[in-house]
Motif scaffolding. Structure first.
Motif, PDB file in Angstrom:
ATOM      1  N   ARG A   1      55.424  30.548  41.661  1.00 27.96           N
ATOM      2  CA  ARG A   1      54.794  30.262  42.702  1.00 27.96           C
ATOM      3  C   ARG A   1      56.138  29.776  44.066  1.00 27.96           C
ATOM      4  N   ASP A   2      55.627  30.327  45.254  1.00 35.03           N
ATOM      5  CA  ASP A   2      56.056  29.065  46.508  1.00 35.03           C
ATOM      6  C   ASP A   2      55.413  28.687  47.496  1.00 35.03           C
ATOM      7  N   PRO A   3      55.029  27.491  47.475  1.00 35.10           N
ATOM      8  CA  PRO A   3      54.624  26.742  48.385  1.00 35.10           C
ATOM      9  C   PRO A   3      54.963  27.063  49.689  1.00 35.10           C
ATOM     10  N   ALA A   4      56.464  27.089  50.227  1.00 32.59           N
ATOM     11  CA  ALA A   4      57.292  27.208  51.364  1.00 32.59           C
ATOM     12  C   ALA A   4      56.113  29.118  52.183  1.00 32.59           C
ATOM     13  N   THR A   5      55.626  29.771  51.260  1.00 35.72           N
ATOM     14  CA  THR A   5      55.691  30.823  51.569  1.00 35.72           C
ATOM     15  C   THR A   5      53.880  30.547  50.639  1.00 35.72           C
ATOM     16  N   ASP A   6      53.354  30.455  50.208  1.00 36.49           N
ATOM     17  CA  ASP A   6      51.846  30.425  50.201  1.00 36.49           C
ATOM     18  C   ASP A   6      51.788  31.849  49.362  1.00 36.49           C
ATOM     19  N   ILE A   7      52.783  32.203  48.496  1.00 39.27           N
ATOM     20  CA  ILE A   7      53.020  33.358  47.869  1.00 39.27           C
ATOM     21  C   ILE A   7      53.026  32.874  46.715  1.00 39.27           C
ATOM     22  N   ALA A   8      51.607  33.472  45.177  1.00 42.96           N
ATOM     23  CA  ALA A   8      52.404  33.101  44.124  1.00 42.96           C
ATOM     24  C   ALA A   8      52.034  34.494  43.228  1.00 42.96           C
ATOM     25  N   LEU A   9      53.062  34.771  42.430  1.00 39.78           N
ATOM     26  CA  LEU A   9      52.543  36.045  41.286  1.00 39.78           C
ATOM     27  C   LEU A   9      52.385  35.803  39.986  1.00 39.78           C
ATOM     28  N   LEU A  10      51.427  36.853  39.348  1.00 35.32           N
ATOM     29  CA  LEU A  10      50.865  36.881  38.024  1.00 35.32           C
ATOM     30  C   LEU A  10      50.959  37.754  37.704  1.00 35.32           C
ATOM     31  N   ARG A  11      51.400  37.577  36.057  1.00 38.31           N
ATOM     32  CA  ARG A  11      50.935  39.175  35.568  1.00 38.31           C
ATOM     33  C   ARG A  11      50.271  39.303  34.664  1.00 38.31           C
ATOM     34  N   ILE A  12      49.995  40.951  34.424  1.00 38.46           N
ATOM     35  CA  ILE A  12      48.486  40.672  33.531  1.00 38.46           C
ATOM     36  C   ILE A  12      48.803  41.878  31.992  1.00 38.46           C
ATOM     37  N   ALA A  13      48.023  42.063  31.138  1.00 31.73           N
ATOM     38  CA  ALA A  13      48.513  43.114  30.062  1.00 31.73           C
ATOM     39  C   ALA A  13      47.487  43.442  30.301  1.00 31.73           C
ATOM     40  N   GLY A  14      48.142  44.979  30.115  1.00 36.34           N
ATOM     41  CA  GLY A  14      47.007  46.580  29.928  1.00 36.34           C
ATOM     42  C   GLY A  14      47.264  46.894  30.963  1.00 36.34           C
ATOM     43  N   ALA A  15      46.287  48.406  31.895  1.00 38.33           N
ATOM     44  CA  ALA A  15      46.253  49.101  32.984  1.00 38.33           C
ATOM     45  C   ALA A  15      46.185  47.850  34.108  1.00 38.33           C
TER      46      ALA A  15
END
Length: 298
Positions: free
Chosen positions: A82-96
């Motif tokens: 996550r990067d609070p400075a730009t308000d961007i978070a990245l998540l990972r999901i499994a499968g399709a």
């Protein structure tokens, strides 16, 4: 969207085109929720296969997440970074994974139609309005570099924050987030590509670190400087030989007018750079070189 202005059914054409743009974008948009539900209700979108971008501010620390996919199924999600400075978070999901978004829209102009697309309860959530402001690159209050200032005049549901902003042709221009007084801002595609890439590679966005506690002071007769109030052991400032009580007057030949401005300039590109410092110690001039470090994770 393609509209025939000579048609008597102009509004119907516009309505159909907007609905089509929302349907197309919804193939990439997901709902982001907490487990158990209630703590988090936001949106996100597929950035790469198995990777979801969402609004950082909507994701509390240490919360279990699940993503609602466009086909109605659900997938557990883990936080990549996550990067609070730009308000961007990245998540990972499994499968399709949903269809990844392509940020291929040209720069938008004020006054053009804009759409916001999110997801909630297994269905797309849409909002329509215009681009109220399209301006140059800017820096957020948290020190993040945003590639363009884009504000939308539309009413966005809370659950749609973190979804996609579209231009009049249905092309993705960025991610919708709430600014001050619930103003709808767009984190543009180039910013997302840059920051999400760093999060995918490192889990966070590296930022510059001096290892110094600085306080702005006036320097007679009309100048300003930064007083070193503390030096972190083993930090870049200590390695450069700086002492408590030193007065920093210039950074790479530029006068220090503001401590806040100096610290906010320590973005990812500053890590590893060498800065020339002009100081005073006990009233005597002094020159030093400081290698900017990387801010510790904590």
């Amino acid at each position: 969207m393609s509209i025939d202005p000579s048609s008597p059914a102009l509004l119907e054409q516009l309505s159909t085109a907007m609905a089509g743009a929302v349907a197309q974008a919804s193939r990439s948009v997901v709902a982001v929720q907490s487990v158990p539900p209630g703590r988090v209700r936001a949106s996100g979108f597929a950035w790469r296969d198995g990777l979801i971008v969402t609004c950082e501010e909507a994701i509390p620390d240490e919360v279990e997440l699940v993503v609602g996919l466009p086909d109605g199924s659900h997938a557990a999600a883990t936080l990549v970074g996550r990067d609070p400075a730009t308000d961007i978070a990245l998540l990972r999901i499994a499968g399709a994974s949903p269809t990844p978004v392509a940020f291929d829209a040209p720069p938008v102009q004020s006054g053009v139609i804009a759409l916001g697309v999110g997801a909630a309860d297994g269905a797309p959530v849409a909002a329509a309005g215009i681009v109220a402001l399209a301006g140059p690159a800017w820096r957020s209050l948290r020190g993040g570099d945003i590639d363009a200032r884009i504000e939308l005049d539309l009413r966005l549901r809370r659950s749609a924050e973190g979804g996609l902003a579209l231009d009049a042709r249905g092309r993705a221009i960025g991610m919708t987030v709430f600014g001050p007084r619930r103003r709808v801002l767009v984190i543009p595609g180039p910013t997302i590509e840059r920051v999400a890439g760093l999060l995918a590679a490192h889990g966070r966005v590296p930022r510059g670190y001096l290892g110094l506690a600085l306080q702005a002071v006036k320097v007679e007769p009309t100048g300003f400087g930064a007083m070193v109030m503390g030096v972190a052991a083993d930090g870049p400032g200590a390695a450069a030989g700086l002492h408590q009580g030193d007065l920093l007057l210039a950074w790479n030949g530029e006068p220090v007018h503001s401590v806040r401005r100096l610290l906010r300039a320590l973005g990812p590109a500053s890590v590893g750079s060498v800065a020339r410092l002009s100081l005073k110690r006990g009233g005597e001039p002094l020159e030093a070189q400081l290698i900017v470090g990387e801010r510790p994770a904590d």
